[in-house]
Design an enzyme around this catalytic site. Structure first.
Site, short mmCIF file in Angstrom:
data_model
loop_
_atom_site.label_atom_id
_atom_site.label_comp_id
_atom_site.label_asym_id
_atom_site.label_seq_id
_atom_site.Cartn_x
_atom_site.Cartn_y
_atom_site.Cartn_z
N LYS A 101 0.83 -1.22 0.00
CA LYS A 101 0.00 0.00 0.00
C LYS A 101 0.86 1.26 0.00
O LYS A 101 2.05 1.22 0.27
CB LYS A 101 -0.97 -0.05 1.18
CG LYS A 101 -2.09 -1.05 0.90
CD LYS A 101 -3.23 -1.00 1.87
CE LYS A 101 -4.31 -1.97 1.36
NZ LYS A 101 -5.32 -2.23 2.36
N ARG A 134 -3.31 -10.28 5.00
CA ARG A 134 -3.70 -10.25 3.58
C ARG A 134 -2.52 -9.73 2.79
O ARG A 134 -2.17 -8.55 2.90
CB ARG A 134 -4.93 -9.36 3.43
CG ARG A 134 -5.50 -9.31 2.02
CD ARG A 134 -6.71 -8.37 1.96
NE ARG A 134 -7.31 -8.36 0.63
CZ ARG A 134 -6.85 -7.64 -0.39
NH1 ARG A 134 -5.81 -6.85 -0.24
NH2 ARG A 134 -7.44 -7.70 -1.57
N1 HH2 Z 1 -7.24 -3.93 0.76
C1 HH2 Z 1 -7.55 -3.95 -0.54
C2 HH2 Z 1 -8.65 -4.67 -1.00
N2 HH2 Z 1 -9.42 -5.39 -0.16
N3 HH2 Z 1 -9.88 -6.13 2.02
C3 HH2 Z 1 -9.59 -6.13 3.33
N4 HH2 Z 1 -10.34 -6.85 4.19
N5 HH2 Z 1 -8.52 -5.43 3.84
C4 HH2 Z 1 -7.72 -4.67 3.04
O1 HH2 Z 1 -6.79 -4.02 3.56
C5 HH2 Z 1 -8.01 -4.64 1.64
C6 HH2 Z 1 -9.12 -5.40 1.17
C7 HH2 Z 1 -6.69 -3.20 -1.51
O2 HH2 Z 1 -5.66 -4.00 -2.00
P1 HH2 Z 1 -5.65 -4.71 -3.44
O3 HH2 Z 1 -6.68 -5.79 -3.47
O4 HH2 Z 1 -4.29 -5.15 -3.76
O5 HH2 Z 1 -6.00 -3.55 -4.44
P2 HH2 Z 1 -7.32 -3.18 -5.25
O6 HH2 Z 1 -8.41 -2.88 -4.26
O7 HH2 Z 1 -6.89 -1.96 -6.05
O8 HH2 Z 1 -7.69 -4.35 -6.09
#
Ligand code: HH2
Length: 286
Positions: A225, A260
């Site tokens: 992040k 995660r």
């Molecule tokens: N962060 C992201 C997405 N989903 N869910 C939970 N429970 N906690 C988190 O910190 C979280 C999440 C963002 O990360 P990423 O999936 O890599 O990115 P994007 O939302 O752009 O797909």
């Protein structure tokens, strides 16, 4: 008694931090957008994460990054379903990252063991879908977010970020419990980066134990992040692996039981070193 998570009948003992590998079937995720958009590459990626030691997978078909376009449910289904179907054979519980009730229902029909909603099941129809899913043994991941993905990073403000996040999560847990969802079927997540500055994220990471009082396992998602980028000076998310591993380790040391992460192998090595030093169970022991 050892705390555990009950995922559609499969009990995972929380004797060591569990690794949740991220599978983004999206063109625009901030962390790895476009790399696994076609089902085959997403499935190969998922299999690699399991080989590397992922205990569960979180599959998402819509990006939640600030400014991401909202995705129609039909397109989310089209991306998600083949991946969900194939990943069922990988032998680990599958979480689906969605806030749409129709996708939640479909995910449960196709075997999802966890629903991960960045909106904490507050969107219209989501709580009812979540309660029905919980009756089928599905775990609900409840995340804190200030405002919405479009505006969340426009000057987020808190009087006391740790207290506000804790009180929000405690209230959501109580509400869902009052609707019949057992505590074994919930996890809470401070929502790093969701309506938070670097200072807010660091305060939450430092005081993560304040959330333990809620009595539900803590999931932490700091992987790649922008806070990691701001601290390390790494502009590109895929250069943030080392910083992310450090953050995951600190989260685990401060009470997170589900991490995660995009980089499963690297995080697992760090957990093994910690386990060896502390004499606790290693990331491999089950
Ligand atoms: N962060 C992201 C997405 N989903 N869910 C939970 N429970 N906690 C988190 O910190 C979280 C999440 C963002 O990360 P990423 O999936 O890599 O990115 P994007 O939302 O752009 O797909």
């Amino acid at each position: 008694m050892t705390p555990c998570l009950s995922l559609r009948g499969k009990r995972l003992a929380l004797v060591r931090p569990l690794l949740m590998g991220v599978v983004n079937v999206t063109p625009d995720s901030f962390s790895d957008g476009g790399r696994y958009l076609d089902a085959d590459s997403a499935i190969r990626h998922a299999a690699r994460l399991v080989e590397e030691g992922a205990d569960l997978l979180d599959i998402g078909a819509e990006s939640s990054r600030p400014g991401a376009d909202a995705l129609p449910a039909e397109e989310e289904m089209r991306r998600l379903l083949p991946v969900l179907r194939s990943c069922g054979a990988l032998g680990v519980p599958l979480s689906v990252d969605t806030y749409k009730p129709e996708i939640m229902r479909l995910a449960v029909e196709h075997g999802a063991a966890m629903l991960n909603d960045i909106w904490a099941f507050r969107r219209p129809g989501a709580q009812a879908a979540a309660i029905a899913a919980a009756r089928a043994g599905v775990v609900l991941s409840i995340m804190h977010m200030q405002r919405d993905p479009a505006s969340m990073q426009e000057r987020p403000e808190y009087a006391d970020v740790v207290a506000e996040v804790r009180d929000f999560l405690a209230a959501r847990v109580s509400e869902l419990q009052a609707q019949g969802v057992s505590r074994e079927q919930m996890v809470i997540d401070p929502g790093f980066g969701f309506g938070k500055t670097v200072t807010h994220n660091l305060a939450l990471l430092r005081d993560l134990r304040a959330l333990s009082l809620i009595g539900v396992p803590i999931l932490a998602g700091l992987s790649r992040k922008s806070t990691i980028g701001a601290i390390t000076g790494r502009a590109s998310p895929d250069q943030r692996v080392h910083g992310s591993v450090a953050a995951a380790l600190i989260a685990a040391q401060n009470g997170a039981t589900i991490l995660r992460v995009h980089d499963v192998a690297a995080t697992r090595d760090a957990l093994r070193v910690w386990a060896a030093v502390s004499g606790s169970q290693s990331a491999d022991a089950s």
